[in-house]
Write a protein that holds these residues in place. Structure first.
Motif, PDB file in Angstrom:
ATOM      1  N   ASP A  26      -6.134   1.906 -10.932  1.00 39.30           N
ATOM      2  CA  ASP A  26      -7.172   2.240 -11.913  1.00 39.30           C
ATOM      3  C   ASP A  26      -6.780   1.810 -13.318  1.00 39.30           C
ATOM      4  N   THR A  83      -5.115   6.272 -10.094  1.00 35.05           N
ATOM      5  CA  THR A  83      -3.876   5.592  -9.721  1.00 35.05           C
ATOM      6  C   THR A  83      -3.337   4.784 -10.893  1.00 35.05           C
ATOM      7  N   GLY A 129      -7.865   6.579  -2.635  1.00 35.56           N
ATOM      8  CA  GLY A 129      -9.190   6.219  -3.145  1.00 35.56           C
ATOM      9  C   GLY A 129      -9.851   7.330  -3.916  1.00 35.56           C
ATOM     10  N   THR A 182       0.833  -1.203   0.000  1.00 34.26           N
ATOM     11  CA  THR A 182       0.000   0.000   0.000  1.00 34.26           C
ATOM     12  C   THR A 182       0.864   1.249   0.000  1.00 34.26           C
ATOM     13  N   ALA A 217      -3.253   5.128  -2.829  1.00 32.75           N
ATOM     14  CA  ALA A 217      -4.307   4.291  -2.252  1.00 32.75           C
ATOM     15  C   ALA A 217      -5.359   5.086  -1.482  1.00 32.75           C
ATOM     16  N   SER A 221      -5.876  -3.428  -5.183  1.00 38.34           N
ATOM     17  CA  SER A 221      -7.234  -3.184  -5.675  1.00 38.34           C
ATOM     18  C   SER A 221      -7.483  -1.725  -6.013  1.00 38.34           C
ATOM     19  N   TRP A 222      -6.631  -0.820  -5.547  1.00 37.33           N
ATOM     20  CA  TRP A 222      -6.851   0.606  -5.777  1.00 37.33           C
ATOM     21  C   TRP A 222      -6.280   1.085  -7.114  1.00 37.33           C
TER      22      TRP A 222
END
Length: 418
Positions: free
Chosen positions: A355, A334, A329, A322, A327, A352-353
């Motif tokens: 893009d 990202t 959000g 991270t 991250a 998962s963050w």
């Protein structure tokens, strides 16, 4: 007599050839698209002369008097089939996967030539009102994708990858297809990119007259990042950025304390940056700062776009390392990094963050590479390189730090277009 007969025969052939050429030339489509429109008629709305695909309006059979009158009122010079060799049976074909398909019936698509270009708009409007017309549009031209004149553009595989050795022998086409985008826009001076970084050489030749904000310095990282996003293109020198003509706001984050970072982010927004590039991370990796997060929240509330690099920790920290601000959000785009073969770069962090990904240089895990796999861009001293020089030590120009400004430049092109 034979000689005279031969001369006479050749003379007749030449005359006939010239006559035929003149006749054909007057009816051939696409000689002067600026005087032409393209029209698709319904079946049997216009019927060409026997054994011909072109002619004057009065040579065609046009059952509807209203349509004929539109053509005559416009003083149409010629009507020609767009694809004269197309036959009705050519509509039926087999796809590459074996399905039977029906193609466009090009027998009803014509090029219509007018005496003057300025007559096209009113003629087009009249045609569009006719029930016999399926579509009508101005005839235009195409041109090759814009290739800028910059001296080192052939080294910029991220923008146009042709797979050559000077580009690291990557995969042709593994790029952002920048040249096609530049046919639409190369950026607008009304759009501003904020570069939040350790400073940049604002008087670099590829930034001349386009940088506002903080005073310049000679920081290699910020100079390189700005060049990737917005180096002036098509000026015969150096390199091209993803968005050539946009303004650049230099936001020097000073000591890189949370306070300085938050202030720089907010300053870029308040100075009017439409897109704010953030090729940096909070340290140690994984540390969260509410103050910095709130600065980005302000950017979001001002309807501006923040772009952040995903991080280069995959090889040292594994998956889901991270990194902030990437991250945080909401409101932050990202960016991860890909190679000149369009695969994930070995160093590019995951999570998962993320893009999107963009070219960042380097190679995939398990591969070996060379300098040509790096990003070639602006460096201090009015130069260009694959490396950054920090006190005599060279560092490869690769990383999500350089993928992010690619995305920033693309966003600037979109803003410019809209």
């Amino acid at each position: 007599m034979r000689t005279n007969s031969k001369i006479a025969v050749w003379g007749m052939l030449i005359l006939c050839t010239l006559y035929t050429f003149a006749q054909g030339q007057s009816l051939t489509p696409s000689i002067d698209p600026e005087r032409e429109v393209i029209v698709m008629f319904k079946i049997d709305a216009v019927i060409p002369p026997a054994n011909r695909t072109a002619g004057r309006p009065d040579e065609f059979q046009i059952p509807e008097q209203g349509l004929l009158q539109v053509l005559l009122d416009a003083n149409v010079e010629a009507i020609s089939r767009l694809m004269p060799e197309f036959r009705p049976e050519d509509r039926y074909a087999v796809s590459r996967t074996g399905e039977e398909v029906q193609l466009t019936d090009w027998t009803n698509v014509y090029v219509i030539r007018l005496p003057q270009p300025q007559a096209r708009e009113s003629f087009l409007n009249a045609l569009k009102k006719r029930p016999e017309v399926i579509f009508a549009e101005l005839h235009g031209r195409g041109e090759p994708d814009l290739i800028p004149s910059d001296q080192y553009f052939n080294r910029q595989w991220a923008l146009k990858n042709d797979g050559t050795s000077i580009q690291g022998s990557g995969t042709a086409g593994a790029d952002i297809n920048a040249t096609a985008a530049w046919d639409i826009t190369t950026g607008s001076s009304t759009i501003k990119i904020g570069i939040v970084d350790a400073g940049m050489q604002t008087n670099h030749p590829d930034f001349t007259g386009r940088v506002t904000g903080d005073a310049g310095d000679s920081d290699p990282h910020g100079t390189a990042v700005a060049g990737v996003a917005a180096a002036q293109g098509n000026n015969t020198i150096g390199v091209a950025g993803a968005a050539w003509n946009v303004g650049i706001i230099n936001e020097d984050y000073g000591s890189a304390s949370d306070a300085d970072l938050a202030a720089a982010v907010r300053s870029a927004s308040n100075r009017g940056a439409d897109i704010i590039n953030n090729s940096w991370k909070l340290t140690p990796v994984g540390r969260y700062s509410t103050a910095v997060r709130l600065a980005f929240a302000d950017v979001y509330k001002q309807n501006r776009v923040a772009v952040a690099s995903m991080g280069n920790q995959y090889e040292t920290m594994g998956e889901n390392a991270t990194q902030y601000p990437a991250a945080f959000g909401q409101g932050i785009l990202t960016i991860g990094a890909t190679t000149n073969k369009d695969v994930k770069a070995s160093y590019s962090s995951t999570g998962s963050w993320i893009d999107v990904t963009a070219p960042g240089g380097g190679v995939a895990s398990g591969e070996t590479g060379n300098q040509y796999d790096n990003i070639f861009t602006t460096v201090p001293g009015s130069g260009y390189d694959w490396y950054l020089n920090y006190g005599g030590e060279l560092y490869h120009i690769r990383g999500t730090s350089f993928a992010a400004p690619i995305a920033t430049g693309i966003a600037a092109l979109l803003f410019s277009y809209n």
